[in-house]
Motif scaffolding. Structure first.
Motif, mmCIF file in Angstrom:
data_model
loop_
_atom_site.group_PDB
_atom_site.id
_atom_site.type_symbol
_atom_site.label_atom_id
_atom_site.label_comp_id
_atom_site.label_asym_id
_atom_site.label_seq_id
_atom_site.Cartn_x
_atom_site.Cartn_y
_atom_site.Cartn_z
ATOM 1 N N PHE A 182 0.833 -1.204 0.000
ATOM 2 C CA PHE A 182 0.000 0.000 0.000
ATOM 3 C C PHE A 182 0.864 1.249 0.000
ATOM 4 C CE2 PHE A 182 -2.047 3.258 2.759
ATOM 5 C CZ PHE A 182 -3.059 3.622 1.885
ATOM 6 N N ASP B 100 -3.205 5.073 -2.423
ATOM 7 C CA ASP B 100 -4.206 4.005 -2.459
ATOM 8 C C ASP B 100 -4.262 3.290 -3.812
ATOM 9 O OD1 ASP B 100 -6.163 2.331 -1.541
ATOM 10 O OD2 ASP B 100 -7.796 3.782 -1.694
ATOM 11 N N TYR B 101 -3.118 2.984 -4.378
ATOM 12 C CA TYR B 101 -3.008 2.250 -5.645
ATOM 13 C C TYR B 101 -3.576 3.018 -6.843
ATOM 14 C CZ TYR B 101 -1.950 -1.818 -2.688
ATOM 15 O OH TYR B 101 -1.397 -2.680 -1.772
ATOM 16 N N ARG C 34 -6.377 -0.306 6.111
ATOM 17 C CA ARG C 34 -7.070 0.985 6.117
ATOM 18 C C ARG C 34 -8.589 0.806 6.086
ATOM 19 N NH1 ARG C 34 -4.887 -0.453 1.509
ATOM 20 N NH2 ARG C 34 -5.897 -0.122 -0.505
ATOM 21 N N GLY D 115 -11.744 0.516 3.097
ATOM 22 C CA GLY D 115 -10.421 0.139 2.614
ATOM 23 C C GLY D 115 -10.412 -0.543 1.264
ATOM 24 N N VAL E 154 -10.925 1.191 -3.692
ATOM 25 C CA VAL E 154 -10.105 1.299 -4.899
ATOM 26 C C VAL E 154 -10.373 0.158 -5.881
ATOM 27 C CG1 VAL E 154 -8.085 -0.002 -4.096
ATOM 28 C CG2 VAL E 154 -7.775 1.914 -5.683
#
Length: 337
Positions: free
Chosen positions: A210, A214-215, A237, A251, A254
């Motif tokens: 991570f 957030d990618y 997260r 979390g 994404v």
């Protein structure tokens, strides 16, 4: 390859048994004795992971000093410079690149052969990726960081993975904890993976840790990277509340972005936070899996794993987290029956 819904797997590292660490450091211990101690520790990890019910395993990287230092020891062109602090308040031996990098030997060969011989489950071999090896080193030879990364991909990672596949490896996980820490270099990261796996006939998994964005920098590259699966961090997260709503599964948001960018491969979702000793309940694991399956729209694309390697947790905590992970995956399967 596993056809089971929500296959469970480890990421890689486990804390080494205290007996292993104390025994191999004793003065006068022969190489044969050290090998036996390491073999016993590997068998212990393999059997424990099998008994806990994981579908895809390795040996907890019990023979490896550390994910960076271990391969660097065997790659021509590196010289160790000294110890530096890493993210988890531990230290690793950082190296300088002082000449052309070159693959000299398959430094995971004996380890892989031992796991293959002794495991009853599917095996996934973790290897440290070219981008991370370069990012964690001092480059004193190549004109640019990119040149070093691509050289490592072509001259080290590709022959290493090819050799592992020749030995029977069917799943290879390229570990890239450094990748998302430099969002502006994701195009270089993409090319490093693609160069590393060119011409290789095996299932390629990419593990990326991570990062602060957030990618979001990884998502656009995912469809262009030649990897069948990504194992990623989500639990660290996420909330600890039960449920499958956007509010409870903060979390995992994404995942929607991955879908928007057209990634159609598998996602190994991190359902266990490797930074805390608290054990996620099977019900929480279940809800995280169900949310991911709902979001991606294809439950067959979901694999289940901890966020990252569990080496910073005690062995008791690590195994309890895995036990809960396996139970949670079963609850999720039952829910979708």
């Amino acid at each position: 390859m596993s056809k089971k819904l929500f296959p469970t797997q480890e990421i890689g590292s486990l804390k080494k048994p205290s007996l292993l660490l104390s025994s191999i450091k004793k003065p006068g211990v022969s190489k044969e004795e050290k090998d036996k101690i390491r073999n016993d520790a590997a068998i212990s990890n393999i059997r424990t992971l099998e008994e806990l019910g994981l579908d895809i395993i390795y040996d907890g990287e019990v023979r490896r000093v550390e994910m960076y230092e271990e391969p660097v020891r065997y790659i021509d062109g590196f010289d160790f410079a000294g110890r530096v602090r890493s993210w988890d308040n531990k230290y690793y031996n950082k190296a300088r690149v002082t000449g052309p990098v070159k693959f000299e030997q398959n430094f995971h060969e004996n380890e892989f052969k031992f796991v293959k011989k002794n495991s009853k489950k599917e095996i996934k071999v973790p290897v440290t990726g070219a981008y991370t090896l370069a990012d964690w080193s001092y480059n004193e030879y190549y004109k640019s960081k990119e040149d070093l990364i691509i050289a490592l991909a072509r001259k080290v990672l590709r022959p290493l993975i090819m050799d592992l596949v020749k030995l029977g490896a069917k799943i290879v996980q390229i570990d890239e904890p450094a990748a998302t820490s430099h969002p502006s270099e994701m195009d270089i990261f993409r090319e490093s993976i693609n160069e590393s796996v060119k011409g290789i006939n095996a299932k390629i998994v990419v593990h990326a840790c991570f990062s602060g964005n957030d990618y979001k920098s990884l998502a656009p590259q995912m469809p262009e990277i030649n990897a069948e699966q990504y194992t990623l961090e989500f639990a660290n997260r996420d909330t600890w509340n039960l449920g499958t709503s956007d509010q409870t599964r903060k979390g995992f948001q994404v995942l929607k972005l991955f879908k928007e960018y057209g990634f159609k491969g598998e996602i190994g979702i991190g359902v266990s936070d490797v930074h805390v000793d608290d054990i996620e309940s099977p019900q929480l694991v279940r809800d995280r899996i169900l949310f991911a399956a709902k979001t991606l729209g294809d439950a067959s694309k979901i694999y289940v794993n901890p966020d990252c390697g569990l080496r910073t947790r005690s062995r008791t905590v690590a195994f309890n987290k895995i036990k809960s992970l396996v139970k949670g995956a079963e609850l999720a399967r039952q829910k979708l029956k």
